[in-house]
Design a protein around this motif. Structure first.
Motif, PDB file in Angstrom:
ATOM      1  N   LYS A 200       0.814  -1.213   0.000  1.00  0.00           N
ATOM      2  CA  LYS A 200       0.000   0.000   0.000  1.00  0.00           C
ATOM      3  C   LYS A 200       0.847   1.261   0.000  1.00  0.00           C
ATOM      4  O   LYS A 200       0.336   2.349  -0.284  1.00  0.00           O
ATOM      5  CB  LYS A 200      -0.895   0.035   1.244  1.00  0.00           C
TER       6      LYS A 200
ATOM      7  N   ARG B  66       1.916   2.375   2.750  1.00  0.00           N
ATOM      8  CA  ARG B  66       1.349   3.050   3.916  1.00  0.00           C
ATOM      9  C   ARG B  66       2.501   3.449   4.850  1.00  0.00           C
ATOM     10  O   ARG B  66       3.294   2.610   5.253  1.00  0.00           O
ATOM     11  CB  ARG B  66       0.404   2.083   4.645  1.00  0.00           C
TER      12      ARG B  66
ATOM     13  N   SER C  72      -8.293  -1.336   2.928  1.00  0.00           N
ATOM     14  CA  SER C  72      -8.764  -1.112   1.567  1.00  0.00           C
ATOM     15  C   SER C  72      -7.591  -1.309   0.595  1.00  0.00           C
ATOM     16  O   SER C  72      -6.452  -0.961   0.901  1.00  0.00           O
ATOM     17  CB  SER C  72      -9.360   0.286   1.439  1.00  0.00           C
TER      18      SER C  72
ATOM     19  N   SER D 146     -10.516   4.586  -2.300  1.00  0.00           N
ATOM     20  CA  SER D 146     -10.773   3.161  -2.090  1.00  0.00           C
ATOM     21  C   SER D 146     -11.330   2.504  -3.347  1.00  0.00           C
ATOM     22  O   SER D 146     -12.093   3.120  -4.086  1.00  0.00           O
ATOM     23  CB  SER D 146     -11.766   2.968  -0.935  1.00  0.00           C
TER      24      SER D 146
ATOM     25  N   GLU E  24     -16.410   2.242   3.286  1.00  0.00           N
ATOM     26  CA  GLU E  24     -15.919   1.331   4.312  1.00  0.00           C
ATOM     27  C   GLU E  24     -16.907   1.121   5.456  1.00  0.00           C
ATOM     28  O   GLU E  24     -17.837   1.893   5.655  1.00  0.00           O
ATOM     29  CB  GLU E  24     -14.586   1.843   4.879  1.00  0.00           C
TER      30      GLU E  24
END
Ligand code: TXA
Ligand code: MG
Length: 325
Positions: free
Chosen positions: A52, A54, A140, A148, A177
């Motif tokens: 991701k 992230r 996600s 998303s 979500e």
């Protein structure tokens, strides 16, 4: 190469096999496509954060086939049981206390003593959790900061080549979500509005706290999440960063080629950041437990490159080393 799998018997079996082997498989749920991995494997969890892009180890939601499987890993309150009976399977995520026997890797839960659990309503997602026989952690399935995904094509656009497969379950019915509700404290607390409206939840459990403005809600949520606490993930021993070698009273958390020491735990001898991320919490806990037995009273940590997953590792290490109040 990212495989595109059909949600038929063969596709589901292959997706379950890949997940059990520690690979990442995106799959549709009724809310959004999730980027799934075996929540009991630290390396798979580190791979999710890496895929991701992230920057922080936000805690992930674990997906289960039914409430009893979820409640094997977390302790349900009476309110949780009531909500589960009404809204599961469905777009409601409950944050509850982990059981001591919970096998979910610490990295999936960001080191917290709570765990977010949910039962997805999409039939293929449910079948996958059942077939795989493991808790599936899934944020996600988009690049960090992006929108998303609600179609397999969105996932391919974002993550092709970075994950093993996408189970094409069609368009997501809910498209946003799940509602995230924290039931681990004395009062229920809304962490994220989502697929189940608050009025429906309020009708079952009464008032739920949240900030009166979005900004306030954001702040309150921030304070509840590990990201904004300066001293966090802290072992009981003091932590010294950017160490090239341990002092006589220190254990060493190493990265890459390491000097000798009384007690050394190497996050990754090959200096692999994903491996180091997967072992970070485990390494800190191990040294914190073993050092006093050997007469050591502090933990020294070698430098970790500050890019990719290294930024998340350093974020946690800085919190571990921050002054305690
Ligand atoms: O609909 C959804 O929930 C999707 C599908 C794939 O299930 N998943 C999803 O995951 O949105 P993600 O990682 O994008 O969002 C998870 C949210 C984050 O806001 C995270 O901070 C919160 O849940 N969360 C997870 N575990 C938590 C915990 N133990 N305590 C507090 N918040 C938690
Ligand atoms: Mg997300």
């Amino acid at each position: 190469m990212t495989l595109l799998l059909a949600p038929d018997e063969a596709g589901l079996a292959q997706a379950a096999r890949l997940l059990r082997a520690g690979e990442l498989v995106a799959f549709g749920t009724e809310t959004v496509y999730g980027l799934g991995g075996d929540a009991t494997q630290g390396r798979a969890m580190a791979a999710i954060f890496a895929a991701k892009g992230r920057p922080h180890f936000n805690p992930l939601i674990c997906h289960y086939p039914d409430a009893s499987a979820a409640f094997d890993h977390v302790v349900p309150t009476a309110q949780a049981a009531a909500l589960a009976a009404l809204f599961w399977p469905g777009p409601l995520t409950l944050v509850l206390r982990r059981r001591v026997t919970c096998p979910v890797d610490l990295l999936a839960g960001a080191g917290l003593d709570t765990l977010a659990v949910r039962i997805p309503a999409h039939p293929a997602a449910l079948a996958l959790t059942r077939l795989a026989g493991i808790p599936i952690a899934a944020p996600s399935a988009n690049r960090s900061g992006g929108v998303s995904p609600t179609l397999a094509a969105h996932v391919i656009a974002d993550l092709s080549g970075r994950i093993a497969a996408v189970l094409d379950t069609g368009a997501c019915a809910v498209g946003l979500e799940s509602t995230v509700l924290d039931l681990s404290g004395p009062q229920p607390f809304l962490l994220r509005p989502g697929g189940i409206p608050m009025s429906a939840i309020g009708a079952v459990i009464g008032a739920v706290a949240r900030g009166s403005t979005p900004a306030q809600a954001e702040t309150t949520r921030g304070l509840r999440s590990p990201g904004l606490l300066v001293s966090h993930y802290a072992p009981s021993l003091p932590v010294r960063l950017q160490a090239t070698a341990p002092l006589p009273h220190e254990a060493l958390l190493a990265f890459g080629p390491a000097p000798a020491g009384t007690l050394v735990d190497n996050l990754s001898p090959q200096a692999d950041l994903a491996e180091a991320a997967a072992r970070l919490f485990r390494g800190l806990r191990f040294l914190d437990g073993e050092a006093p037995r050997l007469g050591l009273s502090a933990i020294a940590v070698m430098p970790i490159p500050d890019h990719g997953l290294g930024q998340a590792i350093n974020d946690r290490l800085q919190r571990a080393a921050a002054p305690r109040s």
